[in-house]
Design an enzyme around this catalytic site. Structure first.
Site, short mmCIF file in Angstrom:
data_model
loop_
_atom_site.label_atom_id
_atom_site.label_comp_id
_atom_site.label_asym_id
_atom_site.label_seq_id
_atom_site.Cartn_x
_atom_site.Cartn_y
_atom_site.Cartn_z
N GLY A 100 2.34 2.60 10.63
CA GLY A 100 3.33 3.66 10.44
C GLY A 100 4.05 4.08 11.72
CE LYS A 139 -0.15 3.44 4.67
NZ LYS A 139 -0.22 3.63 6.11
CD GLU A 151 -3.04 5.90 6.50
OE1 GLU A 151 -2.96 5.90 5.26
OE2 GLU A 151 -2.16 5.40 7.25
CD GLU A 210 -3.75 -2.10 7.24
OE1 GLU A 210 -2.66 -2.38 6.75
OE2 GLU A 210 -4.37 -1.04 6.98
CG HIS A 239 -5.95 2.32 4.95
ND1 HIS A 239 -5.53 3.30 5.81
CD2 HIS A 239 -4.96 1.41 4.88
CE1 HIS A 239 -4.31 2.98 6.25
NE2 HIS A 239 -3.94 1.84 5.70
CG ASN A 297 -1.70 1.26 1.40
OD1 ASN A 297 -1.77 2.06 0.47
ND2 ASN A 297 -2.29 1.46 2.57
CB SER A 350 4.93 -1.43 12.02
OG SER A 350 4.56 -0.07 12.18
P1 PGA Z 1 2.61 0.49 7.56
O1 PGA Z 1 1.16 0.71 6.89
O2 PGA Z 1 3.13 -0.82 7.05
O3 PGA Z 1 3.42 1.67 7.10
O4 PGA Z 1 2.40 0.47 9.04
C1 PGA Z 1 0.27 -0.36 6.69
C2 PGA Z 1 -1.02 0.18 6.13
O5 PGA Z 1 -1.47 1.25 6.55
O6 PGA Z 1 -1.64 -0.47 5.24
#
Ligand code: PGA
Length: 251
Positions: free
Chosen positions: A173, A11, A97, A167, A95, A9, A212
Site C-alpha cells: 500500500g 481488504k 495486517e 509480501e 496477512h 485482496n 504495490s
Molecule cells: P497492495 O496490497 O497491492 O495494495 O500493496 C497487497 C496486499 O496487502 O496483499
C-alpha cells in the site's frame, strides 16, 4: 510447471454496488487472460454476492481470513466450512495486517493454515519483513521463522498444496514495490527452504509476490523465475488494472 495465480485482496473495501461493478468489469475482460488463474478475496459479507456472480466463470474466489477453529463459541469468527458453503476456493492466512493489527502470531497463522487446508480450502500464506527488519539485514531470518511455523505444523508436501505470498510489509500500500531482483531473491530463498524438506514440494509450491504490484510493474515481476503470481491489493479494486496485471503473465 507452476501456473501463475493472480489473486485480488480487496481488504475492507467496497459496497454492494461497487462490487457488482467490479465483478462485471472483471468478467467482461477475463477471457483475454490465458496464462493465469484469476481469483478475488472479498470481505466475508460480500461472499454470497461474489459467488452468485462468479459461479460458472473462470474466476474463483476466497476470503481474507479464516478461523483456526471448526465451530463453537468464537464470537465474530468465520470457519473454513462456512467459507466452503459460499464456494470459496482460497483463504488468505497471516496477512501482515492481521499479524500487525490483530496480534496473530506464527502459531495462530499455522493453525489457520492447517484448519483451512483440512477443510478443503487452499490457504494463501502471507510472509514478509517490516522495513526495520530489511534495513537491519534480517529479512531471511524473519521469513524463515514465519515459514517454519507452517512447515513444522503441516509438513512440506501439505504446504506445497497451498500458496505462499511473499509480501514485504514496507511495500504494501506504499507504492514502493520491491524490485524484481529483491523479490526474486526472497522467493528463491523461500523455495529452497521448502525444497530442503522435500525437493518436489519446493519445485511445486506457488509463491506469489504482493506489495504495490500494479499494471505498470507486474510484467517485470512476473518474469522472474520464482515469482508465480501476485497478491494484489489496491490495484485489484480497478477491473482494468487487475486484468492488465493478469494479462502480464507470460504463457
Ligand atoms: P497492495 O496490497 O497491492 O495494495 O500493496 C497487497 C496486499 O496487502 O496483499
Amino acid at each position: 510447471m507452476r501456473r501463475t495465480l493472480i489473486a485480488g485482496n480487496w481488504k475492507m473495501n467496497g459496497s454492494r454496488d461497487s462490487i457488482a461493478a467490479l465483478l462485471d468489469g472483471i468478467l467482461s475482460g477475463v477471457d483475454e487472460v490465458s496464462a493465469a488463474d484469476v481469483a478475488v478475496c472479498a470481505p466475508f459479507v460480500y461472499l454470497s454476492q461474489v459467488a452468485e456472480r462468479l459461479q460458472g466463470s473462470v474466476v474463483t474466489w476466497g476470503a481474507q481470513d479464516v478461523s483456526s477453529h471448526a465451530n463453537g463459541a468464537f464470537t465474530g469468527e468465520i470457519s473454513a466450512d462456512m467459507l466452503l458453503e459460499f464456494g470459496c476456493r482460497y483463504a488468505i492466512v497471516g496477512h501482515s495486517e492481521r499479524r500487525q493489527y490483530h496480534g496473530e502470531t506464527d502459531t495462530v497463522v499455522a493453525d489457520k493454515f492447517a484448519a483451512a487446508q483440512v477443510a478443503g480450502l487452499i490457504p494463501i500464506l502471507c510472509l514478509g519483513e517490516q522495513l526495520e527488519e530489511r534495513e537491519s539485514g534480517v529479512t531471511e531470518q524473519v521469513v524463515a521463522r514465519q515459514l517454519d511455523a507452517v512447515l513444522d505444523r503441516v509438513g512440506a508436501e501439505a504446504l506445497a498444496q497451498g500458496v505462499i505470498a511473499y509480501e514485504p510489509v514496507w511495500a504494501i500500500g506504499t507504492g514502493k514495490t520491491a524490485s524484481p531482483e529483491q523479490a526474486q531473491e526472497v522467493h528463491a530463498f523461500i523455495r529452497a527452504r521448502v525444497a530442503a524438506k522435500a525437493a518436489a514440494a519446493g519445485e511445486a509450491v506457488r509463491i506469489l509476490y504482493g506489495g504495490s504490484m500494479n499494471a505498470g510493474n507486474a510484467a517485470q515481476l512476473l518474469a522472474m523465475a520464482d515469482i508465480d503470481g501476485g497478491l494484489i491489493g489496491g490495484a485489484s479494486l480497478k477491473a482494468d488494472d487487475f486484468l492488465t496485471i493478469a494479462r502480464s503473465a507470460a504463457a
